[in-house]
Every structure is written in structure tokens, then in C-alpha cells.
Design a protein around this motif. Structure first.
Motif, short mmCIF file in Angstrom:
data_model
loop_
_atom_site.label_atom_id
_atom_site.label_comp_id
_atom_site.label_asym_id
_atom_site.label_seq_id
_atom_site.Cartn_x
_atom_site.Cartn_y
_atom_site.Cartn_z
N PHE A 18 -7.20 -45.10 -10.18
CA PHE A 18 -6.29 -44.71 -11.32
C PHE A 18 -5.44 -43.44 -11.02
O PHE A 18 -4.66 -43.44 -11.43
N TRP A 32 -7.44 -54.29 -23.05
CA TRP A 32 -7.77 -54.29 -21.41
C TRP A 32 -9.28 -54.45 -21.46
O TRP A 32 -9.92 -55.15 -20.93
N ARG A 33 -10.12 -53.67 -22.48
CA ARG A 33 -11.47 -53.71 -22.58
C ARG A 33 -12.00 -55.07 -22.83
O ARG A 33 -12.70 -55.69 -22.32
N ASP A 42 -1.72 -50.60 -17.73
CA ASP A 42 -2.55 -51.83 -18.24
C ASP A 42 -1.95 -53.00 -17.95
O ASP A 42 -1.92 -53.92 -17.02
N ASN A 47 -2.77 -45.66 -21.69
CA ASN A 47 -2.92 -47.11 -21.84
C ASN A 47 -1.89 -47.58 -22.91
O ASN A 47 -1.22 -46.85 -23.54
N ASP A 91 -15.23 -50.87 -13.24
CA ASP A 91 -14.16 -50.09 -14.00
C ASP A 91 -14.41 -48.57 -13.62
O ASP A 91 -13.88 -48.08 -12.71
N ARG A 92 -14.81 -47.87 -14.34
CA ARG A 92 -15.04 -46.46 -14.29
C ARG A 92 -15.92 -46.15 -13.46
O ARG A 92 -16.78 -46.92 -13.33
N PHE A 151 -7.62 -44.00 -25.91
CA PHE A 151 -7.24 -44.90 -25.39
C PHE A 151 -7.04 -46.06 -26.54
O PHE A 151 -7.13 -47.45 -26.54
N GLU A 188 -12.51 -50.65 -27.08
CA GLU A 188 -11.41 -49.73 -27.69
C GLU A 188 -9.86 -50.21 -27.41
O GLU A 188 -9.19 -49.79 -28.14
N SER A 189 -9.87 -51.18 -26.54
CA SER A 189 -8.55 -51.57 -26.04
C SER A 189 -8.43 -53.21 -25.77
O SER A 189 -9.65 -53.79 -25.63
N ARG A 232 -5.21 -40.59 -13.98
CA ARG A 232 -3.86 -40.79 -14.34
C ARG A 232 -3.56 -39.16 -14.85
O ARG A 232 -2.31 -38.99 -14.67
#
Ligand code: GYE
Length: 347
Positions: free
Chosen positions: A148, A54-55, A272, A239, A129-130, A213, A51-52, A190
Motif C-alpha cells: 500500500f 474492491w471489497r 483501486d 479509494n 489484503d490488510r 473507504f 464497504e467498497s 497510503r
């Protein structure tokens, strides 16, 4: 033990190479290759999606760590933002008899059954991560990622310090939150940090809407918020990709994005610090502040696997240190829960 596996790998790979150069037969080479394959540690990695930025950086970090040369056989599965796909991936890893399962879960709930199946099969699970919300924490060996909520608290402290320096009253801060994927650890932490800060400081938290995101959703959600409210002056994006979309929406609506919130700019902050465009925006003051979220978890996960291979019990929760970036000079540090964080120039 793990280090021995690595040494053996190097030895076998060099033997195969020498064999290739010289005297041994095709059959001997094949046998050596097979032995080398067998001594690899097989890791099934269920990534939640793409999705991002970051990912994507996180995926690259994992793929460049878990290589054959490093002694691993990585089986990578992209969950395409669907938990059902991730559950299927884990079941496939179990059938394949992998040595370790690494899971980057999309959202926190709904993992008890499949992680129970991994335990039945005696396969250790490492979270990256999560996190997952399971009643029995022994369903996974350990976790590595970010704090976070702390990221959010640092950002809220920065907003408070900066707006105070600009002489603004708390009730004049009209903030919207473009949240991440609802139910993901990054969103929960967040969002909680901002909601608490708004309540404690007396800010006007106008709305919380998920932008999932992504840049496209960030743009769409921001355009909608601008139609609903005409007094937004702080946009807290969970993000950078959402921030990039939101900035586009604000400018397309004919409004100004910037750090001069006391003179009518809409101030955008985000998380990020991975994507080049967002760093540039931070340098230009279009993103006023970024709380870093570090995606380079490959070597960290490898260290956890090495510890498990050596029969050690790693720490259950492993946090990564993270920085704060802003080109605004007025605030040089923030203090959260007794710790001081310097504000750095974006690089
Ligand atoms: O901030 C965002 C991504 O879970 C830390 O997920 C991660 C978040 C990251 O899509 O860009």
C-alpha cells in the motif's frame, strides 16, 4: 497431497453422479456423498465488511475459488466493519474445527489473543489484503496482498511529475487527503506515502480526514473540506468509492473537477481501479490518475493453502504486482525506489 485430495474429490463426485444414474441404492449414494463431504478442506473466511467495490470483488474472488467442486467447504462471515464480529467469527471457526482460517482484518491492532487461540487449536491462519500488528509473527502462517505504501509513492510521484509538467510550483499544490479506515494497513501505507511526499516536495498538505473507504463518507468529508478551505486543488482519495463521493461534492459546490489543475480544476486521484464508474471517470479525466489495487486474491490464497497442505512453508509476505492508470498523456511513467512503472490508459 492436496492435489491428491482434488483428484479424489473429482473421482468421488463422478462416482456419486454415476451412482445417481444407475444401479446403486439411496444408502450407498448417501455414504458416497458423506465421504466426498469429509474429504473437503474446510476454510473459515472472516471478511471485514462490504464497504467498497474492491471489497465486494474480493469476496466474490474468494467465494468462486473455495467451492465444493474445487474441494473446499467455505464458511464465510462478513464482519460488518467491526473487529469484535471478526473475533467472534474466528472463535466460531475454532469451535467448528475448520482446517484453515483466512482473515481479512479490518485494522491492524488487537489480534494477539484470538490468533493465539487459533494456534492453540492448531489451525493455520492466512492473512489476506490488510495485515495484523502482533508481537509474534508466527501467529499467522503467511499473508497475501498489496504494497500500500508503494501504491501511495507511485501516486505521489505521478502528482509531482504532472504538476511539474504543468509548470506549477510545489507551494501552489494544496492537497487534502480523504483517508481510508484509520488503522487499516491500506490507510497507513497510503497516508504515509502522501505525508512524506508533501514534506519532501514542499506541498501544502491542508488536511487528512477519514472517509472510511465509502462513497457516502467521501461525499460528506469533501463537502466539509470545501467549506474549510477555498484553495484545494488536489484531492487524494484513498479509494475509488471515496473519489466518486468527493467528485459529487465538488460539483455540487459549483466547482470544476478535472485534469487542468493549472487552470483552476480540482484534480482528484484515487486507488483501486475496480469499479466501472471510477474507470469511466478516469477515462473522462474526472479522476486524473488511479493506482491499481488488485482484489483477486482467491486463487492466491488457494495456492498458499495448497503449499501448506503439501507440507511446504510458503513465503511469509506475498505481494501482488499493480499498475497505474491515467488518460493524461503528459506523464508516461514514474520511477519509485529505482523501479519504473508505465502509466497505462484506463481499460
Ligand atoms: O483499497 C478499499 C477497501 O484494504 C486494499 O479496502 C483494501 C482497501 C481498498 O475498502 O477500497
Amino acid at each position: 497431497m492436496r492435489k491428491n485430495i482434488k483428484k479424489a474429490m473429482v473421482l468421488l463426485l463422478s462416482l456419486s453422479f454415476l451412482a445417481g444414474c444407475g444401479s446403486s441404492t439411496y444408502k450407498e449414494e448417501k455414504t458416497e456423498e458423506n465421504t466426498a463431504e469429509q474429504s473437503l478442506v474446510t476454510v473459515g473466511f472472516s471478511q471485514l465488511g462490504a464497504e467498497s467495490d474492491w471489497r465486494n470483488t474480493n469476496t466474490i474472488s474468494m467465494q468462486s475459488t473455495f467451492t465444493k467442486e474445487n474441494g473446499y467447504n467455505l464458511i464465510y462471515k462478513n464482519g460488518q466493519q467491526k473487529q469484535a464480529n471478526q473475533i467472534t467469527a474466528i472463535r466460531t471457526f475454532i469451535q467448528q474445527g475448520v482446517d484453515y482460517i483466512v482473515l481479512a482484518p479490518e485494522t491492524e491492532n488487537g489480534w494477539d489473543t484470538v490468533l493465539g487461540e487459533a494456534r492453540e487449536a492448531d489451525i493455520p491462519v492466512i492473512l489476506v489484503d490488510r495485515r495484523v500488528n502482533v508481537s509474534d509473527k508466527s501467529l499467522y502462517s503467511c499473508w497475501v496482498g498489496s504494497d500500500f505504501e508503494l501504491e501511495g509513492k507511485k501516486m505521489a510521484a505521478w502528482i509531482k511529475a504532472y504538476t511539474e509538467k504543468m509548470g506549477m510550483e510545489p507551494e501552489d499544490i494544496h492537497v487534502v487527503n480523504i483517508q481510508g479506515t484509520i488503522g487499516s494497513t491500506a490507510q497507513i501505507g497510503r497516508t504515509r506515502a502522501l505525508a512524506n511526499a508533501a514534506r519532501e516536495n514542499g506541498w501544502d498538505l491542508l488536511a487528512e480526514v477519514s472517509g472510511d473507504f465509502t462513497e457516502a463518507k467521501g461525499r460528506e468529508v469533501m463537502a466539509g473540506l470545501l467549506k474549510r478551505f477555498d484553495n484545494i486543488n488536489v484531492v487524494y482519495c484513498e479509494n475509488d468509492n471515496e473519489a466518486i463521493g468527493a467528485i459529487d461534492a465538488i460539483e455540487s459546490a459549483g466547482k470544476r473537477v478535472g485534469t487542468n489543475i493549472h487552470r483552476g480544476d480540482i484534480m482528484v486521484v484515487s486507488f483501486d481501479g475496480v469499479n466501472e464508474d471510477s474507470i469511466q471517470f478516469c477515462k473522462d479525466g474526472k479522476i486524473s490518475c488511479i493506482a491499481e489495487c488488485n482484489p483477486h486474491h482467491g486463487p492466491r490464497v488457494e495456492a498458499l493453502i495448497e503449499a501448506l497442505e503439501d507440507g511446504e512453508t510458503p513465503e511469509k509476505f506475498n505481494y501482488v504486482d499493480e499498475r497505474m492508470f491515467s488518460s493524461v498523456k503528459a506523464v508516461t511513467s514514474v520511477t519509485v525506489d529505482g523501479t519504473l512503472y508505465k502509466i497505462e490508459e484506463p481499460e
